[in-house]
Design an enzyme around this catalytic site. Sequence first.
Site, short mmCIF file in Angstrom:
data_model
loop_
_atom_site.label_atom_id
_atom_site.label_comp_id
_atom_site.label_asym_id
_atom_site.label_seq_id
_atom_site.Cartn_x
_atom_site.Cartn_y
_atom_site.Cartn_z
N GLU A 268 0.84 -1.20 0.00
CA GLU A 268 0.00 0.00 0.00
C GLU A 268 0.88 1.26 0.00
OE1 GLU A 268 -2.74 -0.41 3.32
OE2 GLU A 268 -2.98 -2.54 2.85
N CYS B 76 6.23 -5.76 8.40
CA CYS B 76 7.39 -5.24 9.12
C CYS B 76 7.70 -6.18 10.27
CB CYS B 76 7.11 -3.85 9.66
SG CYS B 76 8.53 -3.11 10.50
N CYS C 129 1.16 -0.24 15.78
CA CYS C 129 1.21 -0.09 14.31
C CYS C 129 0.59 -1.30 13.61
CB CYS C 129 2.68 0.06 13.91
SG CYS C 129 2.95 -0.01 12.13
N GLY D 188 6.61 -0.88 6.60
CA GLY D 188 7.98 -1.38 6.70
C GLY D 188 8.97 -0.38 7.25
N GLU D 189 10.13 -0.92 7.60
CA GLU D 189 11.23 -0.11 8.14
C GLU D 189 12.23 0.09 7.01
OE1 GLU D 189 12.48 1.58 10.91
OE2 GLU D 189 14.17 1.75 9.53
N LEU E 111 10.68 8.44 17.84
CA LEU E 111 11.10 8.40 19.25
C LEU E 111 9.98 7.85 20.14
CD1 LEU E 111 13.46 9.10 21.13
CD2 LEU E 111 12.44 11.36 21.43
N HIS E 112 8.87 8.53 20.21
CA HIS E 112 7.64 8.06 20.87
C HIS E 112 7.70 7.91 22.38
CE1 HIS E 112 6.41 7.58 16.83
NE2 HIS E 112 6.91 6.40 16.63
N ASN F 184 -3.33 7.07 15.66
CA ASN F 184 -4.41 6.67 14.74
C ASN F 184 -4.88 5.27 15.12
OD1 ASN F 184 -4.31 8.98 12.90
ND2 ASN F 184 -2.27 8.21 12.41
N CYS G 107 -0.99 7.36 9.27
CA CYS G 107 0.25 6.74 9.80
C CYS G 107 -0.08 5.53 10.64
CB CYS G 107 0.99 7.70 10.72
SG CYS G 107 1.50 9.19 9.94
N1 SAH Z 1 8.87 2.18 9.85
C1 SAH Z 1 9.10 3.56 9.91
C2 SAH Z 1 8.02 4.35 9.17
C3 SAH Z 1 6.67 4.11 9.79
S1 SAH Z 1 5.27 5.12 9.61
C4 SAH Z 1 9.17 4.02 11.34
O1 SAH Z 1 8.74 3.28 12.20
O2 SAH Z 1 9.68 5.12 11.57
C5 SAH Z 1 5.63 6.73 10.18
C6 SAH Z 1 5.35 7.03 11.65
O3 SAH Z 1 4.06 6.60 12.10
C7 SAH Z 1 6.36 6.37 12.57
O4 SAH Z 1 6.86 7.32 13.47
C8 SAH Z 1 5.52 5.35 13.30
O5 SAH Z 1 6.05 5.00 14.54
C9 SAH Z 1 4.19 6.07 13.40
N2 SAH Z 1 3.05 5.22 13.70
C10 SAH Z 1 2.94 3.88 13.61
N3 SAH Z 1 1.70 3.48 14.01
C11 SAH Z 1 1.01 4.60 14.32
C12 SAH Z 1 -0.32 4.85 14.77
N4 SAH Z 1 -1.19 3.86 14.94
N5 SAH Z 1 -0.69 6.13 14.99
C13 SAH Z 1 0.18 7.15 14.79
N6 SAH Z 1 1.45 6.97 14.37
C14 SAH Z 1 1.86 5.71 14.14
FE1 SF4 Z 2 7.53 -1.29 11.48
FE2 SF4 Z 2 7.55 1.38 11.55
FE3 SF4 Z 2 5.29 0.01 12.09
FE4 SF4 Z 2 7.35 0.00 13.81
S1 SF4 Z 2 6.08 1.78 13.21
S2 SF4 Z 2 6.14 -1.79 13.16
S3 SF4 Z 2 9.10 0.00 12.42
S4 SF4 Z 2 6.36 0.07 10.14
#
Ligand code: SAH
Ligand code: SF4
Length: 353
Positions: A102, A122, A129, A171-172, A227-228, A302, A345
Amino acid sequence: MSNSISSSTAPTPSFYGLDRDELSARMREQGLPAYRATQLFSWIYRKHLRSSEDMTNLPRGLRGSLGAICDLALPHAASVHSTPDGSTHKFVLELRDGRRVECVSMRAPRRLTFCLSSQVGCALKCSFCATGLMGLQRNLEAHEIVAQVLAMGDFHGWEDARFNLVFMGMGEPLANYRSVMHAVRILHEPDGLNLGIRRITVSTSGLVPQIRRLAEEGLALGLAVSLHATTDELRDQLVPVNRRWPIRELLEAAREYGERTGRRVTLEYTLIAGVNDRPEDADRLSGIARDLPSKINLIPYNPVPGLEWRRPSPEEVEGFAQRLYPRAPAVTVRHTMGGEIWAACGQLGGLTR
Ligand code: SAH
Ligand code: SF4
């Protein structure tokens, strides 16, 4: 002889996974002049033709036989989902092996952004996520990454000469380093799309050695770090890769990246109600941002089906952002786009509605 053996055993490579030098080399192997590669790049990436039959400056014979040199087929869009306001579209592309990936286009008033995937699923399993819930199915190849850009550009009719790319889909990206970087170089090719490196951002959950490797590339790609959390105790839970590379090491690598590339890194911080949105979290986060040249991007969580986390209210998000001032003045709140179609996201994972 060796040529005919290799061409009969190896599948024809996709055009979209070849940079110009690689395509020139294939042309020469077939006894063709290398400038044919430049012409083909121009037809595909500048004039946006998808069939060799219409490439009028190529000899008729080559138009017919091009399929033996490279494959011009693009993945088929199994479906396209659009938000009611038309700002966001999610594309489900079907790959050669039947797997689906996607990607998402988002139009804000002065900006078109394409959100790309780097893997199907991932392995890193961040606890909030949808992609992480799928587990890793496989890495994408470079041509499957480039194809996402073309699918979205074709859909939008290439009316925006300038657009941004973010590796924030499934994905990462740094876990599929080679293919992501190869795709970046193909997209940056001056005879092709000629996309500016500064328009491309890679988001990582924190693979420290690959951040260091990226800093050595001599490319000023944007870097966003997921970071989170501000303590290892919490980040170990939310982003399990933290157990391998804890916050201190991650921030050190981010600092080096900024110093080497001259670009301010972005710290992404998904706000989850009652989990990481307390005043003490804001205070620690602003302390981190004060010590590291960076921008903070707050992402209200989200929803993901099956997960119990909760998004803070807009007032709570605003309160958190306010508390970051004045130690961390560069704070933005990511405006959620695509929640209605599971395209925001963290929501990419085979969900439809
Ligand atoms: N794999 C990469 C890109 C992921 S998507 C990474 O982890 O950085 C981009 C962002 O969305 C990342 O910071 C990820 O942690 C965040 N993310 C993942 N699940 C989410 C959710 N349910 N709500 C908001 N942000 C989320
Ligand atoms: Fe993979 Fe990024 Fe989702 Fe973490 S946030 S599971 S690294 S896609």
